[in-house]
Write a protein that holds these residues in place. Structure first.
Motif, PDB file in Angstrom:
ATOM      1  N   GLY A  41       2.318  -5.477 -47.645  1.00 44.04           N
ATOM      2  CA  GLY A  41       3.074  -4.499 -46.870  1.00 44.04           C
ATOM      3  C   GLY A  41       2.906  -3.107 -47.439  1.00 44.04           C
ATOM      4  N   SER A  42       1.789  -2.464 -47.155  1.00 43.41           N
ATOM      5  CA  SER A  42       1.473  -1.197 -47.805  1.00 43.41           C
ATOM      6  C   SER A  42       2.433  -0.074 -47.414  1.00 43.41           C
ATOM      7  CB  SER A  42       0.031  -0.791 -47.528  1.00 43.41           C
ATOM      8  OG  SER A  42      -0.151  -0.554 -46.146  1.00 43.41           O
ATOM      9  N   GLY A  43       2.947  -0.084 -46.189  1.00 46.05           N
ATOM     10  CA  GLY A  43       3.868   0.973 -45.772  1.00 46.05           C
ATOM     11  C   GLY A  43       5.143   0.956 -46.587  1.00 46.05           C
ATOM     12  N   ASP A  44       5.725  -0.225 -46.767  1.00 46.78           N
ATOM     13  CA  ASP A  44       6.931  -0.364 -47.581  1.00 46.78           C
ATOM     14  C   ASP A  44       6.641   0.029 -49.024  1.00 46.78           C
ATOM     15  OD1 ASP A  44       8.247  -1.311 -45.367  1.00 46.78           O
ATOM     16  OD2 ASP A  44       8.197  -3.413 -45.982  1.00 46.78           O
ATOM     17  N   PHE A  45       5.527  -0.436 -49.532  1.00 49.39           N
ATOM     18  CA  PHE A  45       5.147  -0.144 -50.915  1.00 49.39           C
ATOM     19  C   PHE A  45       5.026   1.357 -51.133  1.00 49.39           C
ATOM     20  CE2 PHE A  45       1.604   0.675 -53.902  1.00 49.39           C
ATOM     21  CZ  PHE A  45       2.198   0.210 -55.075  1.00 49.39           C
ATOM     22  N   LEU A  46       4.331   2.041 -50.226  1.00 51.68           N
ATOM     23  CA  LEU A  46       4.147   3.480 -50.384  1.00 51.68           C
ATOM     24  C   LEU A  46       5.469   4.236 -50.297  1.00 51.68           C
ATOM     25  CD1 LEU A  46       0.812   4.064 -48.448  1.00 51.68           C
ATOM     26  CD2 LEU A  46       1.171   3.997 -50.931  1.00 51.68           C
ATOM     27  N   SER A  47       6.370   3.794 -49.444  1.00 51.19           N
ATOM     28  CA  SER A  47       7.689   4.436 -49.355  1.00 51.19           C
ATOM     29  C   SER A  47       8.468   4.287 -50.657  1.00 51.19           C
ATOM     30  CB  SER A  47       8.496   3.834 -48.205  1.00 51.19           C
ATOM     31  OG  SER A  47       7.916   4.151 -46.980  1.00 51.19           O
ATOM     32  N   VAL A  48       8.454   3.086 -51.215  1.00 43.95           N
ATOM     33  CA  VAL A  48       9.176   2.841 -52.468  1.00 43.95           C
ATOM     34  C   VAL A  48       8.532   3.629 -53.609  1.00 43.95           C
ATOM     35  CG1 VAL A  48       9.752   1.064 -54.182  1.00 43.95           C
ATOM     36  CG2 VAL A  48      10.095   0.615 -51.753  1.00 43.95           C
ATOM     37  N   VAL A  49       7.210   3.656 -53.645  1.00 44.82           N
ATOM     38  CA  VAL A  49       6.512   4.407 -54.697  1.00 44.82           C
ATOM     39  C   VAL A  49       6.800   5.901 -54.569  1.00 44.82           C
ATOM     40  CG1 VAL A  49       4.215   5.144 -55.475  1.00 44.82           C
ATOM     41  CG2 VAL A  49       4.708   2.722 -55.149  1.00 44.82           C
ATOM     42  N   GLU A  50       6.791   6.402 -53.357  1.00 44.16           N
ATOM     43  CA  GLU A  50       7.073   7.827 -53.143  1.00 44.16           C
ATOM     44  C   GLU A  50       8.469   8.182 -53.655  1.00 44.16           C
ATOM     45  OE1 GLU A  50       6.372  11.116 -49.652  1.00 44.16           O
ATOM     46  OE2 GLU A  50       6.644   9.023 -49.071  1.00 44.16           O
ATOM     47  N   ASN A  51       9.457   7.366 -53.330  1.00 43.14           N
ATOM     48  CA  ASN A  51      10.824   7.599 -53.824  1.00 43.14           C
ATOM     49  C   ASN A  51      10.875   7.522 -55.347  1.00 43.14           C
ATOM     50  OD1 ASN A  51      11.825   7.942 -51.240  1.00 43.14           O
ATOM     51  ND2 ASN A  51      12.437   5.804 -51.046  1.00 43.14           N
ATOM     52  N   ALA A  52      10.184   6.551 -55.916  1.00 42.25           N
ATOM     53  CA  ALA A  52      10.189   6.389 -57.373  1.00 42.25           C
ATOM     54  C   ALA A  52       9.514   7.577 -58.061  1.00 42.25           C
ATOM     55  CB  ALA A  52       9.482   5.085 -57.756  1.00 42.25           C
ATOM     56  N   MET A  53       8.412   8.066 -57.496  1.00 42.73           N
ATOM     57  CA  MET A  53       7.698   9.193 -58.099  1.00 42.73           C
ATOM     58  C   MET A  53       8.543  10.465 -58.052  1.00 42.73           C
ATOM     59  SD  MET A  53       4.725   8.157 -59.265  1.00 42.73           S
ATOM     60  CE  MET A  53       3.530   9.453 -59.254  1.00 42.73           C
ATOM     61  N   GLN A  54       9.420  10.574 -57.063  1.00 44.56           N
ATOM     62  CA  GLN A  54      10.299  11.741 -56.969  1.00 44.56           C
ATOM     63  C   GLN A  54      11.435  11.674 -57.984  1.00 44.56           C
ATOM     64  OE1 GLN A  54      11.624  11.875 -52.912  1.00 44.56           O
ATOM     65  NE2 GLN A  54       9.746  12.804 -52.172  1.00 44.56           N
ATOM     66  N   SER A  55      11.903  10.474 -58.270  1.00 46.69           N
ATOM     67  CA  SER A  55      13.116  10.364 -59.090  1.00 46.69           C
ATOM     68  C   SER A  55      12.867   9.968 -60.544  1.00 46.69           C
ATOM     69  CB  SER A  55      14.090   9.371 -58.451  1.00 46.69           C
ATOM     70  OG  SER A  55      13.502   8.101 -58.338  1.00 46.69           O
ATOM     71  N   LEU A  56      11.703   9.449 -60.873  1.00 45.15           N
ATOM     72  CA  LEU A  56      11.445   9.002 -62.235  1.00 45.15           C
ATOM     73  C   LEU A  56      10.671  10.041 -63.031  1.00 45.15           C
ATOM     74  CD1 LEU A  56      10.369   5.300 -61.546  1.00 45.15           C
ATOM     75  CD2 LEU A  56      12.588   6.116 -62.361  1.00 45.15           C
ATOM     76  N   ALA A  57      10.707   9.896 -64.334  1.00 41.40           N
ATOM     77  CA  ALA A  57       9.949  10.760 -65.228  1.00 41.40           C
ATOM     78  C   ALA A  57       9.428   9.917 -66.384  1.00 41.40           C
ATOM     79  CB  ALA A  57      10.836  11.888 -65.749  1.00 41.40           C
ATOM     80  N   GLY A  58       8.542  10.495 -67.158  1.00 41.56           N
ATOM     81  CA  GLY A  58       8.052   9.857 -68.374  1.00 41.56           C
ATOM     82  C   GLY A  58       7.290   8.566 -68.154  1.00 41.56           C
ATOM     83  N   SER A  59       7.531   7.603 -69.031  1.00 40.01           N
ATOM     84  CA  SER A  59       6.766   6.358 -69.000  1.00 40.01           C
ATOM     85  C   SER A  59       7.043   5.546 -67.733  1.00 40.01           C
ATOM     86  CB  SER A  59       7.045   5.520 -70.243  1.00 40.01           C
ATOM     87  OG  SER A  59       8.407   5.163 -70.295  1.00 40.01           O
ATOM     88  N   ALA A  60       8.254   5.616 -67.207  1.00 40.27           N
ATOM     89  CA  ALA A  60       8.565   4.875 -65.979  1.00 40.27           C
ATOM     90  C   ALA A  60       7.739   5.424 -64.812  1.00 40.27           C
ATOM     91  CB  ALA A  60      10.053   4.968 -65.662  1.00 40.27           C
ATOM     92  N   ARG A  61       7.620   6.727 -64.736  1.00 36.82           N
ATOM     93  CA  ARG A  61       6.816   7.340 -63.672  1.00 36.82           C
ATOM     94  C   ARG A  61       5.333   7.023 -63.856  1.00 36.82           C
ATOM     95  NH1 ARG A  61       7.162  13.470 -61.436  1.00 36.82           N
ATOM     96  NH2 ARG A  61       5.294  13.364 -60.186  1.00 36.82           N
ATOM     97  N   ARG A  62       4.860   7.067 -65.101  1.00 38.43           N
ATOM     98  CA  ARG A  62       3.448   6.720 -65.359  1.00 38.43           C
ATOM     99  C   ARG A  62       3.154   5.290 -64.940  1.00 38.43           C
ATOM    100  NH1 ARG A  62       4.324  10.005 -69.638  1.00 38.43           N
ATOM    101  NH2 ARG A  62       4.872   8.330 -71.065  1.00 38.43           N
ATOM    102  N   ARG A  63       4.081   4.384 -65.200  1.00 33.50           N
ATOM    103  CA  ARG A  63       3.899   2.980 -64.816  1.00 33.50           C
ATOM    104  C   ARG A  63       3.785   2.846 -63.300  1.00 33.50           C
ATOM    105  NH1 ARG A  63       7.052  -1.122 -63.034  1.00 33.50           N
ATOM    106  NH2 ARG A  63       6.230  -3.197 -63.405  1.00 33.50           N
ATOM    107  N   VAL A  64       4.641   3.553 -62.565  1.00 27.54           N
ATOM    108  CA  VAL A  64       4.579   3.512 -61.093  1.00 27.54           C
ATOM    109  C   VAL A  64       3.256   4.090 -60.612  1.00 27.54           C
ATOM    110  CG1 VAL A  64       5.627   4.380 -58.967  1.00 27.54           C
ATOM    111  CG2 VAL A  64       7.083   3.517 -60.808  1.00 27.54           C
ATOM    112  N   ALA A  65       2.815   5.188 -61.211  1.00 20.49           N
ATOM    113  CA  ALA A  65       1.541   5.791 -60.829  1.00 20.49           C
ATOM    114  C   ALA A  65       0.379   4.839 -61.112  1.00 20.49           C
ATOM    115  CB  ALA A  65       1.337   7.115 -61.563  1.00 20.49           C
ATOM    116  N   GLU A  66       0.423   4.145 -62.239  1.00 12.23           N
ATOM    117  CA  GLU A  66      -0.629   3.169 -62.570  1.00 12.23           C
ATOM    118  C   GLU A  66      -0.635   2.007 -61.587  1.00 12.23           C
ATOM    119  OE1 GLU A  66       0.250   2.213 -66.630  1.00 12.23           O
ATOM    120  OE2 GLU A  66      -0.505   4.154 -67.356  1.00 12.23           O
ATOM    121  N   LEU A  67       0.550   1.554 -61.188  1.00 12.87           N
ATOM    122  CA  LEU A  67       0.625   0.479 -60.194  1.00 12.87           C
ATOM    123  C   LEU A  67       0.066   0.954 -58.849  1.00 12.87           C
ATOM    124  CD1 LEU A  67       4.074  -1.094 -61.042  1.00 12.87           C
ATOM    125  CD2 LEU A  67       1.844  -2.237 -61.142  1.00 12.87           C
TER     126      LEU A  67
END
Length: 167
Positions: free
Chosen positions: A38-64
């Motif tokens: 489900g790429s649409g759902d995934f991209l929405s969740v990743v977009e929200n996470a990239m806006q709200s996270l910082a540091g290692s948590a954000r890097r992990r989301v970007a790597e995923l």
């Protein structure tokens, strides 16, 4: 009507599951499997996470995101003629630090749609490489006044801005 509410509930459950999996460091495989389904759902969740996270948590989301099936599609969509697809891709890729994402955002500066070029400029001034930010700053005077104000407020106070202001 009943089918619609069931469908909406299932969608909300998928989104919550993805959010939960993204928050767990040991769930990379599961996240990537859900991204492939489900790429649409995934991209929405990743977009929200990239806006709200910082540091290692954000890097992990970007790597995923970079390891996911939808990532290559996102790189292609950054150049799509449909401005809404291109803008969404550029705004998400602009939060990433890898060379392919940055190159896709930079190519957005040459997109035929002004709205896409504007999204690329915003992505670059908030997180792009120094030479790309310099390119955007050098073109600032040719932009409408309102956009200059917005971009100028987004530019981080660093050596690129200091050099621009000194010239």
């Amino acid at each position: 009507r009943r089918w619609r509410s069931h469908r909406e509930a299932a969608h909300a459950a998928r989104m919550r599951k993805l959010e939960e999996l993204l928050s767990r460091p040991d769930s990379s495989r599961e996240v990537l499997e859900m991204a492939a389904r489900g790429s649409g759902d995934f991209l929405s969740v990743v977009e929200n996470a990239m806006q709200s996270l910082a540091g290692s948590a954000r890097r992990r989301v970007a790597e995923l995101l970079e390891a996911s099936a939808p990532y290559k599609r996102l790189l292609r969509e950054a150049a799509d003629l449909d401005p809404s697809l291109a803008i969404r891709a550029i705004s998400l890729l602009g939060r990433m630090e890898n060379p392919a994402a940055r190159a896709a955002v930079r190519r957005g500066l040459k997109h035929p749609a002004e709205a896409v070029r504007r999204a690329a400029r915003q992505a670059i001034v908030t997180g792009g490489e120094e030479d790309a930010r310099r390119q955007v700053l050098d073109g600032l005077c040719s932009l409408p006044f309102w956009e200059r104000i917005i971009l100028f407020q987004l530019v981080p106070a660093d050596s690129t801005l200091n050099d621009y202001l000194a010239k």
